[in-house]
Design a protein around this motif. Structure first.
Motif, PDB file in Angstrom:
ATOM      1  N   LYS A 174       3.726   3.400  -0.163  1.00  0.00           N
ATOM      2  CA  LYS A 174       4.754   2.414   0.153  1.00  0.00           C
ATOM      3  C   LYS A 174       5.102   2.439   1.637  1.00  0.00           C
ATOM      4  CE  LYS A 174       9.379   0.876  -1.212  1.00  0.00           C
ATOM      5  NZ  LYS A 174      10.552   1.136  -2.097  1.00  0.00           N
ATOM      6  N   ASP A 175       5.251   3.639   2.186  1.00  0.00           N
ATOM      7  CA  ASP A 175       5.594   3.759   3.609  1.00  0.00           C
ATOM      8  C   ASP A 175       4.461   3.279   4.503  1.00  0.00           C
ATOM      9  OD1 ASP A 175       8.069   4.761   2.997  1.00  0.00           O
ATOM     10  OD2 ASP A 175       7.503   6.864   3.279  1.00  0.00           O
ATOM     11  N   GLU A 176       3.219   3.621   4.141  1.00  0.00           N
ATOM     12  CA  GLU A 176       2.070   3.191   4.924  1.00  0.00           C
ATOM     13  C   GLU A 176       1.891   1.677   4.861  1.00  0.00           C
ATOM     14  OE1 GLU A 176      -0.934   7.014   4.455  1.00  0.00           O
ATOM     15  OE2 GLU A 176      -0.814   5.521   2.844  1.00  0.00           O
ATOM     16  N   ALA A 177       2.170   1.092   3.696  1.00  0.00           N
ATOM     17  CA  ALA A 177       1.951  -0.336   3.493  1.00  0.00           C
ATOM     18  C   ALA A 177       3.008  -1.204   4.166  1.00  0.00           C
ATOM     19  CB  ALA A 177       1.917  -0.643   1.995  1.00  0.00           C
ATOM     20  N   ALA A 178       4.181  -0.648   4.441  1.00  0.00           N
ATOM     21  CA  ALA A 178       5.305  -1.442   4.961  1.00  0.00           C
ATOM     22  C   ALA A 178       4.925  -2.219   6.217  1.00  0.00           C
ATOM     23  CB  ALA A 178       6.497  -0.527   5.229  1.00  0.00           C
ATOM     24  N   PHE A 179       4.197  -1.595   7.129  1.00  0.00           N
ATOM     25  CA  PHE A 179       3.795  -2.270   8.366  1.00  0.00           C
ATOM     26  C   PHE A 179       2.920  -3.490   8.060  1.00  0.00           C
ATOM     27  CE2 PHE A 179       0.394  -2.870  11.499  1.00  0.00           C
ATOM     28  CZ  PHE A 179       1.136  -3.170  12.632  1.00  0.00           C
ATOM     29  N   PHE A 180       1.955  -3.327   7.151  1.00  0.00           N
ATOM     30  CA  PHE A 180       1.007  -4.391   6.858  1.00  0.00           C
ATOM     31  C   PHE A 180       1.609  -5.490   5.986  1.00  0.00           C
ATOM     32  CE2 PHE A 180      -1.363  -0.455   7.587  1.00  0.00           C
ATOM     33  CZ  PHE A 180      -2.159  -0.849   8.656  1.00  0.00           C
ATOM     34  N   LEU A 181       2.697  -5.183   5.317  1.00  0.00           N
ATOM     35  CA  LEU A 181       3.387  -6.177   4.484  1.00  0.00           C
ATOM     36  C   LEU A 181       4.582  -6.782   5.207  1.00  0.00           C
ATOM     37  CD1 LEU A 181       3.355  -4.144   1.149  1.00  0.00           C
ATOM     38  CD2 LEU A 181       1.965  -6.164   1.647  1.00  0.00           C
TER      39      LEU A 181
ATOM     40  N   GLN B 112       7.802  -6.707   3.402  1.00  0.00           N
ATOM     41  CA  GLN B 112       7.953  -7.531   2.203  1.00  0.00           C
ATOM     42  C   GLN B 112       7.359  -6.780   1.010  1.00  0.00           C
ATOM     43  OE1 GLN B 112       9.505 -10.695   2.353  1.00  0.00           O
ATOM     44  NE2 GLN B 112       9.937  -9.990   4.432  1.00  0.00           N
ATOM     45  N   LYS B 113       7.638  -7.257  -0.198  1.00  0.00           N
ATOM     46  CA  LYS B 113       7.063  -6.640  -1.385  1.00  0.00           C
ATOM     47  C   LYS B 113       5.593  -7.020  -1.502  1.00  0.00           C
ATOM     48  CE  LYS B 113      11.313  -6.366  -4.123  1.00  0.00           C
ATOM     49  NZ  LYS B 113      11.979  -6.762  -5.379  1.00  0.00           N
ATOM     50  N   GLY B 114       4.798  -6.086  -2.001  1.00  0.00           N
ATOM     51  CA  GLY B 114       3.383  -6.353  -2.165  1.00  0.00           C
ATOM     52  C   GLY B 114       2.591  -5.062  -2.191  1.00  0.00           C
ATOM     53  N   GLU B 115       1.267  -5.183  -2.019  1.00  0.00           N
ATOM     54  CA  GLU B 115       0.381  -4.026  -2.022  1.00  0.00           C
ATOM     55  C   GLU B 115      -0.553  -4.106  -0.820  1.00  0.00           C
ATOM     56  OE1 GLU B 115       1.965  -5.193  -5.642  1.00  0.00           O
ATOM     57  OE2 GLU B 115       0.140  -6.172  -4.960  1.00  0.00           O
ATOM     58  N   ALA B 116      -1.065  -2.945  -0.417  1.00  0.00           N
ATOM     59  CA  ALA B 116      -2.029  -2.888   0.678  1.00  0.00           C
ATOM     60  C   ALA B 116      -3.069  -1.820   0.363  1.00  0.00           C
ATOM     61  CB  ALA B 116      -1.338  -2.588   2.008  1.00  0.00           C
ATOM     62  N   TRP B 117      -4.301  -2.088   0.769  1.00  0.00           N
ATOM     63  CA  TRP B 117      -5.420  -1.194   0.486  1.00  0.00           C
ATOM     64  C   TRP B 117      -6.200  -0.912   1.758  1.00  0.00           C
ATOM     65  CZ3 TRP B 117      -3.966  -5.403  -2.283  1.00  0.00           C
ATOM     66  CH2 TRP B 117      -3.619  -5.229  -3.636  1.00  0.00           C
ATOM     67  N   SER B 118      -6.714   0.291   1.867  1.00  0.00           N
ATOM     68  CA  SER B 118      -7.665   0.631   2.916  1.00  0.00           C
ATOM     69  C   SER B 118      -9.046   0.175   2.451  1.00  0.00           C
ATOM     70  CB  SER B 118      -7.660   2.146   3.152  1.00  0.00           C
ATOM     71  OG  SER B 118      -8.669   2.506   4.068  1.00  0.00           O
TER      72      SER B 118
END
Length: 202
Positions: free
Chosen positions: A80-87, A90-96
């Motif tokens: 969640k913390d890592e994804a915050a920048f890429f989102l 906002q709410k959502g998901e992020a993948w490497s």
């Protein structure tokens, strides 16, 4: 209990037919047409463009289908913390997205905005490939470049290009935006998004 899916708009049906007609093999060749002088220069820019084409572009307006596919592929999910920048918080998901060409991230926000990020990519090549992709519209759709701006930020010049694909008389459009920042110490040097918007064109 699952709610029934809304029927696809004529614009989205046309886009679906376009991708089915092209097929995976042809999708890859779109990047390396004679009109793209930048092809072959930078593996990171090529991977970034290919990833964008096969995810955010191909599934624009259908984020749930893309999300389901990513879950099946079991890509490494960011915390969640890592994804915050890429989102953008906002709410959502992020993948490497693993690649020998560099570090890439794919994110899908709950509002339907899909984005691809490259930590490092030659920005001139990335911009040339993006422009090449944008003019290859499905039959019946037109491409309009609505923005191409450069502004000075803390780390240097930030360039933003925006295209919209639309059908005459349709009040919806497909929006594609690329932002680049060539600074060596930038957290990401390229970001491309896709979404559906009210077209503003007729």
């Amino acid at each position: 209990m699952h709610s029934a899916r809304r029927p696809l708009s004529p614009l989205m049906l046309r886009l679906r037919a376009h991708w089915r007609k092209l097929g995976g093999a042809v999708l890859a060749t779109l990047l390396f047409s004679p009109g793209s002088q930048a092809a072959g220069i930078d593996p990171a820019a090529e991977f970034f463009a290919t990833l964008y084409l096969n995810t955010c572009m191909r599934y624009v307006g259908d984020a749930q289908t893309l999300r389901n596919q990513l879950l099946k592929q079991k890509l490494p999910a960011l915390s969640k913390d890592e994804a915050a920048f890429f989102l953008e918080n906002q709410k959502g998901e992020a993948w490497s997205v693993p690649s020998a060409a560099g570090n890439f991230v794919l994110s899908i926000r709950r509002d339907g905005i899909c984005a691809v990020f490259a930590e490092r990519a030659n920005t001139a090549t990335t911009e040339a490939l993006f422009n090449s992709l944008m003019v290859k519209t499905p039959n019946g759709l037109q491409a309009l470049k609505v923005r191409d701006t450069a502004r000075q930020g803390n780390l240097g010049t930030v360039r933003t290009m925006e295209y919209r694909w639309f059908a005459a008389g349709n009040n919806k459009a497909l929006q594609f935006i690329l932002t680049t920042l060539p600074a060596a110490d930038a957290r990401v040097q390229a970001m491309a998004t896709s979404s559906t918007v009210t077209s503003g064109v007729r």
